[in-house]
Design a protein around this motif. Structure first.
Motif, PDB file in Angstrom:
ATOM      1  N   LEU A 241      90.214  -0.924  73.266  1.00 54.58           N
ATOM      2  CA  LEU A 241      91.249  -0.791  73.930  1.00 54.58           C
ATOM      3  C   LEU A 241      92.027   0.247  73.222  1.00 54.58           C
ATOM      4  N   PHE A 242      92.299   0.354  71.982  1.00 56.10           N
ATOM      5  CA  PHE A 242      93.041   1.340  71.119  1.00 56.10           C
ATOM      6  C   PHE A 242      92.256   1.970  70.136  1.00 56.10           C
ATOM      7  N   PRO A 243      92.779   3.089  69.362  1.00 55.27           N
ATOM      8  CA  PRO A 243      91.920   3.893  68.615  1.00 55.27           C
ATOM      9  C   PRO A 243      91.786   2.849  67.372  1.00 55.27           C
ATOM     10  N   SER A 244      90.429   2.895  66.812  1.00 59.24           N
ATOM     11  CA  SER A 244      90.245   1.930  65.699  1.00 59.24           C
ATOM     12  C   SER A 244      90.721   2.112  64.452  1.00 59.24           C
ATOM     13  N   ASP A 245      91.207   3.677  64.299  1.00 60.18           N
ATOM     14  CA  ASP A 245      91.814   4.025  62.953  1.00 60.18           C
ATOM     15  C   ASP A 245      93.229   3.567  63.092  1.00 60.18           C
ATOM     16  N   ALA A 246      93.999   2.864  64.109  1.00 58.29           N
ATOM     17  CA  ALA A 246      95.374   2.316  64.018  1.00 58.29           C
ATOM     18  C   ALA A 246      95.256   1.005  64.234  1.00 58.29           C
ATOM     19  N   VAL A 247      94.744   0.113  65.198  1.00 57.12           N
ATOM     20  CA  VAL A 247      94.489  -1.173  65.258  1.00 57.12           C
ATOM     21  C   VAL A 247      93.062  -1.556  65.358  1.00 57.12           C
ATOM     22  N   ARG A 248      92.779  -2.833  65.014  1.00 58.81           N
ATOM     23  CA  ARG A 248      91.699  -3.413  65.144  1.00 58.81           C
ATOM     24  C   ARG A 248      91.849  -4.901  65.874  1.00 58.81           C
ATOM     25  N   PHE A 249      90.944  -5.223  66.732  1.00 62.02           N
ATOM     26  CA  PHE A 249      91.010  -6.576  67.542  1.00 62.02           C
ATOM     27  C   PHE A 249      90.027  -7.476  66.826  1.00 62.02           C
ATOM     28  N   ASP A 250      90.528  -8.477  66.201  1.00 61.68           N
ATOM     29  CA  ASP A 250      89.917  -9.617  65.566  1.00 61.68           C
ATOM     30  C   ASP A 250      89.642 -10.843  66.537  1.00 61.68           C
ATOM     31  N   SER A 251      88.227 -10.562  66.877  1.00 60.18           N
ATOM     32  CA  SER A 251      87.774 -11.593  67.694  1.00 60.18           C
ATOM     33  C   SER A 251      87.884 -13.079  67.326  1.00 60.18           C
ATOM     34  N   ILE A 252      87.945 -13.320  66.197  1.00 54.72           N
ATOM     35  CA  ILE A 252      88.436 -14.929  65.812  1.00 54.72           C
ATOM     36  C   ILE A 252      89.421 -15.391  66.155  1.00 54.72           C
ATOM     37  N   THR A 253      90.592 -14.679  65.613  1.00 56.02           N
ATOM     38  CA  THR A 253      92.014 -15.081  65.760  1.00 56.02           C
ATOM     39  C   THR A 253      92.426 -14.647  67.164  1.00 56.02           C
ATOM     40  N   GLY A 254      91.852 -13.680  67.983  1.00 56.76           N
ATOM     41  CA  GLY A 254      92.437 -13.259  69.135  1.00 56.76           C
ATOM     42  C   GLY A 254      93.672 -12.378  69.069  1.00 56.76           C
ATOM     43  N   ALA A 255      93.847 -11.631  67.953  1.00 57.49           N
ATOM     44  CA  ALA A 255      94.837 -10.817  67.731  1.00 57.49           C
ATOM     45  C   ALA A 255      94.557  -9.499  67.170  1.00 57.49           C
ATOM     46  N   PHE A 256      95.425  -8.374  67.377  1.00 58.81           N
ATOM     47  CA  PHE A 256      95.170  -7.109  66.765  1.00 58.81           C
ATOM     48  C   PHE A 256      95.722  -7.186  65.516  1.00 58.81           C
ATOM     49  N   ARG A 257      94.922  -6.373  64.510  1.00 54.44           N
ATOM     50  CA  ARG A 257      95.342  -6.126  63.170  1.00 54.44           C
ATOM     51  C   ARG A 257      95.599  -4.686  62.979  1.00 54.44           C
ATOM     52  N   ILE A 258      96.649  -4.360  62.182  1.00 54.92           N
ATOM     53  CA  ILE A 258      97.125  -2.818  62.018  1.00 54.92           C
ATOM     54  C   ILE A 258      96.082  -2.482  60.729  1.00 54.92           C
ATOM     55  N   GLN A 259      95.532  -1.312  60.965  1.00 52.29           N
ATOM     56  CA  GLN A 259      94.544  -0.701  59.846  1.00 52.29           C
ATOM     57  C   GLN A 259      95.475   0.084  58.904  1.00 52.29           C
ATOM     58  N   LYS A 260      95.398  -0.412  57.905  1.00 58.22           N
ATOM     59  CA  LYS A 260      96.532   0.184  56.722  1.00 58.22           C
ATOM     60  C   LYS A 260      95.614   1.143  56.010  1.00 58.22           C
TER      61      LYS A 260
END
Length: 260
Positions: A241-260
């Protein structure tokens, strides 16, 4: 929950949306049954609001079919449409001088006589909507005297007072704090399940929608997957859904994680 899966409320088939002859999103397919809460999510500019305006009959589709209760949207008379589907869009209202109770009562226009007189049933529906959205203390205030978040709740109350089988809401949690975002979405889910209304809304609150919605439509401009949130997670539909270099979706928690 009283959902009757054999009762189709809203259906899109090979729908293309846009302006004039220019399409901004194609290949939209979904079937919504009675008594469901569903969200439309996607990046900015993908066509979420345009889809709402198309379903709400404010603008025509480019191609494809859109049906309400198995009847083509374009075949509805204005009165029949107004008693079947209610809409809250993001455009600013032009009636800021109205009192809150008066604005909510406008939802009863499809049912009133030519003078606009409210019947006892109309008054009951208005009062029920005021109670549901916890607006009793604000009902005598003018709309320009309340906050944007409070006005958002008033507009939702107007749609509830209209008492239609289908409710469309474009960004209903805009201007609301976290508590009221959750409160509104939980209320909408309860209304859908208990009254068998079909509620479709657009949102940027993807994680919240995953937790609370029965179905979700992801507008990605390609496949536009539509399913239960858990199925969409299993199919990894959120991961692109979003560029992977910015955020990543965590399928385990059902949340988006910011890529630092």
């Amino acid at each position: 929950m009283k959902t009757k899966e054999n009762h189709i409320a809203l259906e899109a088939t090979d729908l293309s949306i846009g302006y004039k002859s220019v399409s901004i999103c194609d290949n939209i397919n979904f079937t919504l049954h009675k008594g469901l809460l569903a969200a439309v999510v996607g990046v900015n500019g993908i066509g979420k609001s345009t889809l709402m305006r198309t379903i709400g009959n404010f603008q025509p589709s480019i191609s494809g079919t859109l049906k309400i209760k198995e009847q083509n949207v374009v075949d509805f008379t204005p009165l029949k449409f107004a008693t079947t589907l209610s809409v809250v869009l993001t455009e600013p209202i032009t009636s800021n001088n109205l009192r809150v109770q008066e604005l909510i009562a406008l939802g009863r226009q499809p049912y009133t006589n030519w003078l606009g007189n409210l019947s006892p049933k109309d008054i009951l529906k208005v009062n029920e909507a005021i109670e549901l959205l916890e607006l009793s203390e604000l009902k005598h205030k003018k709309c320009h005297e309340i906050s944007d978040g409070q006005l958002q709740r008033v507009l939702i109350a107007r749609a509830i007072a209209q008492d239609t089988d289908i409710i469309l809401l474009d960004e209903p949690t805009t201007h609301l704090d976290l508590y009221h975002k959750v409160q509104i979405l939980k209320l909408l889910k309860s209304i859908a399940h208990q009254t068998l209304k079909t509620i479709l809304f657009t949102s940027h609150e993807i994680e919240m929608a995953i937790q609370l919605c029965d179905k979700m439509l992801i507008l990605d401009g390609l496949n536009n997957p539509f399913e239960q949130p858990c199925k969409l997670i299993e199919n990894r539909a959120f991961e692109s859904l979003f560029p992977s270099d910015a955020v990543r979706f965590d399928s385990i928690t059902g949340a988006f994680r910011i890529q630092k």
